[in-house]
Design an enzyme around this catalytic site. Structure first.
Site, PDB file in Angstrom:
ATOM      1  N   GLU A  31       0.882  -1.269  -0.006  1.00  0.00           N
ATOM      2  CA  GLU A  31       0.060   0.151   0.092  1.00  0.00           C
ATOM      3  C   GLU A  31       0.710   1.261  -0.003  1.00  0.00           C
ATOM      4  O   GLU A  31       2.133   1.100   0.353  1.00  0.00           O
ATOM      5  CB  GLU A  31      -0.972   0.126   1.060  1.00  0.00           C
ATOM      6  CG  GLU A  31      -0.296  -0.130   2.392  1.00  0.00           C
ATOM      7  CD  GLU A  31      -1.051   0.585   3.674  1.00  0.00           C
ATOM      8  OE1 GLU A  31      -1.652   1.798   3.634  1.00  0.00           O
ATOM      9  OE2 GLU A  31      -1.057   0.145   4.811  1.00  0.00           O
ATOM     10  N   LYS A 165      -3.651  -1.929  15.518  1.00  0.00           N
ATOM     11  CA  LYS A 165      -2.755  -1.242  16.755  1.00  0.00           C
ATOM     12  C   LYS A 165      -3.782  -1.137  17.728  1.00  0.00           C
ATOM     13  O   LYS A 165      -5.123  -0.995  17.617  1.00  0.00           O
ATOM     14  CB  LYS A 165      -2.802   0.146  15.897  1.00  0.00           C
ATOM     15  CG  LYS A 165      -1.847   0.260  14.934  1.00  0.00           C
ATOM     16  CD  LYS A 165      -1.371   1.830  15.024  1.00  0.00           C
ATOM     17  CE  LYS A 165      -0.407   2.014  13.702  1.00  0.00           C
ATOM     18  NZ  LYS A 165      -1.316   1.679  12.482  1.00  0.00           N
TER      19      LYS A 165
END
Ligand code: PSU
Ligand code: MN
Length: 308
Positions: A31, A165
C-alpha cells in the site's frame, strides 16, 4: 475470482510487475498510505525501498500501488516511489474515493481497502502492510469503523499485517471480522498481536506455523467456493517490539490529544500515528519499519507457496 478491469481505465504496470505477470511469477502488493500518511520522510522512503528489496530477496516481485495524476499504478518505478514519498498533498484513498482520484486526475495513496481492490483487479492476491484499520475506541459514539474490514470481507486478497494497533478497539475489531466471515490467522503464535507489541491479551481466532499451511488453507477456501480476503497477523520481532504496558501510556496520551484537537474521519489514524511518533521520539517509527519488513518477508513466502 478476479474481476476484469475495463481497457479504458488508466492503469500502468511497472516494468518489473509487467514482466512478472507475463511469466506468472509471484507478486506481493504494497500500500502507499503508509508512505504518505503513515510515516515521515525520509523514514518512509527507506521503508518503502527496503520492503521491496526483501520481497525480491524472497523470490517475489513487489507491486506498490498508488494513483499518480489520475493513473492507477500497479508497481512504481524507483523515481515514482521517491516522488510519492516526498509528496505532501496526496489524497488518502479508500474504496469510497479510489475512482474519484482517478476521475479527477489526482494523486492518491491507497489504504489497505483501496490497495486490495487494485491488487485483486490486477490479479495479485497477496499483500503486505503494517497495520489494518479497524473499529476505533469509542466507535459506539463516533461510528468510526475502517472500510478495511468490509474490504477484507469481500475482496480475495491475503493481507499480512502485524495485528491491529492498540489505538483501535481490538476486541471489537476481531468481532467485526468474525461477523463478516474473515479468517484471522496469527503466524507462529496463539495470541493476536497488537502492532508495536507482540501480544494484545487476546487469543487469535486461528493460528498457523508455516507459509505452506497458509497457502494450503487459502486453496481449500477456494475449493469450497468461499471468496473474500483473509488476514494474517505476524507478530513484530521480539528485538523490535515496544511492550504493551508502555505503549498503552503513549496511546492514551495520543487519544486525549486527538479529542482535544477535535480530529475526526480519515484524519484520525494519521494524526494518532504522528502524535505517537512525537511522544516516543521516533522509536515507534523504528518498530513500525521493522514490522513492515517482517510482514513483507512472510507475504513473499506465502506468494511463493501459493505459486507452487
Ligand atoms: N496502520 C498503520 N499505518 C498506516 C495505516 C494503518 O500502521 O498508514 C493506514 C492504512 O493505509 C490503513 C488506513 O488502511 O490507515 C486505515 O485508515 P482508516 O482508519 O481511516 O480507515
Ligand atoms: Mn475511520
Amino acid at each position: 475470482m478476479t474481476k476484469p478491469i475495463s481497457p479504458l481505465l488508466p492503469i500502468a504496470y511497472s516494468k518489473e510487475v509487467a514482466a512478472a505477470k507475463h511469466r506468472g511469477a509471484p507478486i506481493v502488493a504494497l500500500e502507499s498510505t503508509i508512505i504518505t500518511h503513515g510515516m515521515p520522510y525520509p523514514g518512509n522512503i527507506e521503508m518503502a525501498r527496503s520492503v521491496e528489496a526483501i520481497i525480491r530477496e524472497e523470490g517475489a516481485v513487489p507491486a506498490t500501488i498508488a494513483v499518480i495524476h489520475g493513473t492507477l499504478h500497479i508497481g512504481l518505478e524507483p523515481n515514482e516511489l521517491e516522488a510519492l514519498a516526498q509528496t505532501t498533498g496526496a489524497m488518502k484513498v479508500s474504496r469510497a474515493d479510489l475512482a474519484f482520484a482517478i476521475a479527477e486526475r489526482r494523486t492518491g495513496a491507497t489504504t489497505v481497502a483501496a490497495t486490495m481492490i487494485a491488487a485483486a483487479r490486477a490479479g495479485v492476491h497477496v499483500f503486505a502492510t503494517g497495520g489494518i484499520g479497524g473499529v476505533h475506541r469509542g466507535a459506539e459514539d463516533s461510528f468510526d469503523i475502517s472500510a478495511d474490514l468490509e474490504e477484507l470481507a469481500r475482496t480475495p486478497v491475503i493481507v499480512v499485517c502485524a495485528g491491529a494497533k492498540a489505538i483501535l478497539d481490538i476486541p471489537k475489531t476481531l468481532e467485526v471480522l468474525e461477523t463478516r466471515g474473515v479468517p484471522v490467522v496469527t503466524f507462529g503464535s496463539t495470541e493476536f498481536p497488537a502492532f508495536w507489541s507482540r501480544v494484545s491479551g487476546l487469543k487469535s481466532p486461528l493460528s498457523l506455523n508455516s507459509p505452506a499451511a497458509i497457502a494450503n488453507f487459502q486453496k481449500t477456501r477456494e475449493q469450497l467456493g468461499i471468496d473474500g480476503g483473509m488476514l494474517i497477523a505476524n507478530p513484530v520481532p521480539e528485538a523490535d517490539e515496544i511492550p504493551r504496558e508502555e505503549m498503552e501510556i503513549y496511546i492514551e496520551r495520543a487519544l486525549d490529544s486527538a479529542e482535544r484537537d477535535e480530529i475526526t474521519g480519515k484524519a484520525v489514524t494519521p494524526y494518532l500515528l504522528s502524535t505517537i511518533f512525537d511522544i516516543t521520539e521516533g522509536r515507534s517509527l523504528k518498530t513500525n519499519i521493522a514490522l513492515v519488513e517482517n510482514n513483507a518477508r512472510l507475504a513473499a513466502e506465502i506468494a511463493v507457496a501459493l505459486a507452487d
